[in-house]
Scaffold this active site. Structure first.
Site, PDB file in Angstrom:
ATOM      1  N   GLY A  15      48.764  51.359  89.616  1.00  0.00           N
ATOM      2  CA  GLY A  15      50.134  51.732  89.564  1.00  0.00           C
ATOM      3  C   GLY A  15      50.903  51.794  88.003  1.00  0.00           C
ATOM      4  O   GLY A  15      51.767  51.409  87.854  1.00  0.00           O
ATOM      5  N   ASN A  17      51.216  54.414  86.420  1.00  0.00           N
ATOM      6  CA  ASN A  17      52.351  55.532  86.638  1.00  0.00           C
ATOM      7  C   ASN A  17      53.587  55.056  87.195  1.00  0.00           C
ATOM      8  O   ASN A  17      54.757  55.132  86.458  1.00  0.00           O
ATOM      9  CB  ASN A  17      51.941  56.838  87.275  1.00  0.00           C
ATOM     10  CG  ASN A  17      51.025  57.524  86.326  1.00  0.00           C
ATOM     11  OD1 ASN A  17      51.263  58.413  85.725  1.00  0.00           O
ATOM     12  ND2 ASN A  17      49.400  57.547  86.973  1.00  0.00           N
ATOM     13  N   LEU A  96      47.278  64.087 102.722  1.00  0.00           N
ATOM     14  CA  LEU A  96      48.408  64.031 103.607  1.00  0.00           C
ATOM     15  C   LEU A  96      48.260  65.371 104.639  1.00  0.00           C
ATOM     16  O   LEU A  96      47.600  66.463 104.269  1.00  0.00           O
ATOM     17  CB  LEU A  96      49.594  64.252 102.567  1.00  0.00           C
ATOM     18  CG  LEU A  96      49.723  62.937 102.181  1.00  0.00           C
ATOM     19  CD1 LEU A  96      50.692  63.232 100.680  1.00  0.00           C
ATOM     20  CD2 LEU A  96      50.354  61.818 102.771  1.00  0.00           C
ATOM     21  N   ASN A 110      52.994  65.409  92.701  1.00  0.00           N
ATOM     22  CA  ASN A 110      51.536  64.649  92.640  1.00  0.00           C
ATOM     23  C   ASN A 110      51.258  64.568  91.093  1.00  0.00           C
ATOM     24  O   ASN A 110      51.725  65.701  90.504  1.00  0.00           O
ATOM     25  CB  ASN A 110      50.572  65.313  93.372  1.00  0.00           C
ATOM     26  CG  ASN A 110      49.130  64.497  93.398  1.00  0.00           C
ATOM     27  OD1 ASN A 110      49.290  63.393  93.344  1.00  0.00           O
ATOM     28  ND2 ASN A 110      48.056  65.270  93.416  1.00  0.00           N
ATOM     29  N   HIS A 112      47.612  64.835  89.070  1.00  0.00           N
ATOM     30  CA  HIS A 112      46.230  65.146  89.165  1.00  0.00           C
ATOM     31  C   HIS A 112      45.507  65.027  87.740  1.00  0.00           C
ATOM     32  O   HIS A 112      46.135  65.629  87.010  1.00  0.00           O
ATOM     33  CB  HIS A 112      46.126  66.150  89.968  1.00  0.00           C
ATOM     34  CG  HIS A 112      44.587  66.457  90.171  1.00  0.00           C
ATOM     35  ND1 HIS A 112      43.765  65.681  91.137  1.00  0.00           N
ATOM     36  CD2 HIS A 112      43.406  66.938  89.449  1.00  0.00           C
ATOM     37  CE1 HIS A 112      42.387  66.144  91.244  1.00  0.00           C
ATOM     38  NE2 HIS A 112      42.226  66.925  90.215  1.00  0.00           N
ATOM     39  N   SER A 139      47.990  67.110  85.609  1.00  0.00           N
ATOM     40  CA  SER A 139      48.845  68.090  85.812  1.00  0.00           C
ATOM     41  C   SER A 139      49.714  67.418  86.888  1.00  0.00           C
ATOM     42  O   SER A 139      49.167  66.802  87.606  1.00  0.00           O
ATOM     43  CB  SER A 139      47.991  69.184  86.585  1.00  0.00           C
ATOM     44  OG  SER A 139      47.036  69.780  85.906  1.00  0.00           O
ATOM     45  N   LEU A 147      44.553  71.024  99.080  1.00  0.00           N
ATOM     46  CA  LEU A 147      44.616  69.730  98.104  1.00  0.00           C
ATOM     47  C   LEU A 147      44.599  70.348  96.760  1.00  0.00           C
ATOM     48  O   LEU A 147      43.783  71.453  96.215  1.00  0.00           O
ATOM     49  CB  LEU A 147      43.044  69.150  98.165  1.00  0.00           C
ATOM     50  CG  LEU A 147      43.017  67.857  97.454  1.00  0.00           C
ATOM     51  CD1 LEU A 147      43.988  66.863  98.206  1.00  0.00           C
ATOM     52  CD2 LEU A 147      41.543  67.413  97.736  1.00  0.00           C
ATOM     53  N   ASP A 148      45.498  69.784  95.820  1.00  0.00           N
ATOM     54  CA  ASP A 148      45.582  69.759  94.516  1.00  0.00           C
ATOM     55  C   ASP A 148      45.889  71.343  94.057  1.00  0.00           C
ATOM     56  O   ASP A 148      45.378  71.839  93.091  1.00  0.00           O
ATOM     57  CB  ASP A 148      44.295  69.551  93.725  1.00  0.00           C
ATOM     58  CG  ASP A 148      44.151  67.818  94.201  1.00  0.00           C
ATOM     59  OD1 ASP A 148      45.237  67.065  93.785  1.00  0.00           O
ATOM     60  OD2 ASP A 148      42.845  67.452  93.953  1.00  0.00           O
TER      61      ASP A 148
END
Ligand code: GRF
Length: 216
Positions: A15, A17, A96, A110, A112, A139, A147-148
């Site tokens: 955590g 971030n 997800l 998100n 990444h 990013s 995904l991403d």
């Protein structure tokens, strides 16, 4: 009177971030109400960070659900209680479902640890080293079911040096993340971001601020 934007932050681990968001809110640099933190891992240190900051926090353990969708539905039920304007994935290590992603379309973001579209998935720092990349970074992007792969809001890059290891890259890139992720959330809550033809615009334009180069 305008009300403050509400954020829900999903984590699975340390955590750092999350801490950057908390610190910037405390410093008056980020105008958002962190209404709820959810971790899928009960031992995640980020839950302690939320507790220390007096933020409502829960663990919803994915192992207690029969399917990915059941877990995501439980997440949605908890998240929607606080009616967030934005849902922030900050080291949330679960894929997800499309149902979840569509539910929060255009308000789910998100971070990444790579310069997307390079190196989606895991182990990005080692893969960047193995590929002898000159640049590596992080990013921030809107989330889509793939995904991403969602539209990129903001990227930060550093030049890889001959001495870099995956650990040094991780720590250098964390510093970038802690600076850029709150900035991206600020842009979002200020209504400065739009998506056009799959590209994110800042104040209606593709901006040079959307790729930032760091030398730390
Ligand atoms: C970050 O490197 C982020 O890019 C990735 O997971 C890591 C989370 O770190 N998605 P932390 O838990 O915020 O310290």
């Amino acid at each position: 009177m305008t009300t403050k934007s509400k954020a829900v932050i999903l984590i699975s681990g340390g955590g750092s971030n999350l801490q950057a968001f908390i610190d910037q809110v405390d410093a008056g640099q980020l105008d958002v109400d962190i209404a709820l933190v959810i971790s899928n891992v009960s031992t995640a240190y980020g839950l302690k960070r939320a507790a220390n900051a007096g933020i409502e926090h829960h663990c919803i353990d994915h192992r207690n659900y029969a399917s990915r969708l059941d877990f995501d539905k439980a997440l949605i039920n908890h998240i929607d209680l606080v009616e967030p304007n934005i849902v922030i994935l900050a080291g949330f290590m679960r894929i997800l479902t499309p149902e979840f992603v569509h539910h929060y379309a255009n308000r789910l973001i998100n971070i990444h640890p790579s310069l997307l579209p390079k190196f989606t998935g895991v182990n990005t720092h080692q893969r960047a080293l193995d590929a002898e990349e000159k640049w590596h970074g992080a990013s921030i992007h809107f989330v889509i079911p793939e995904l991403d792969a969602g539209p990129v809001i903001l990227q930060g890059q550093i030049e890889i040096t001959a001495d870099d290891t995956k650990e040094s890259l991780q720590s250098r890139i964390h510093k970038i993340e802690h600076e850029l992720y709150p900035l991206a959330v600020n842009w979002f809550t200020q209504g400065r971001l739009t998506i056009e033809n799959g590209k994110v615009l800042l104040d209606g334009e593709i901006s040079s601020e959307q790729l930032q180069t760091f030398d730390h």
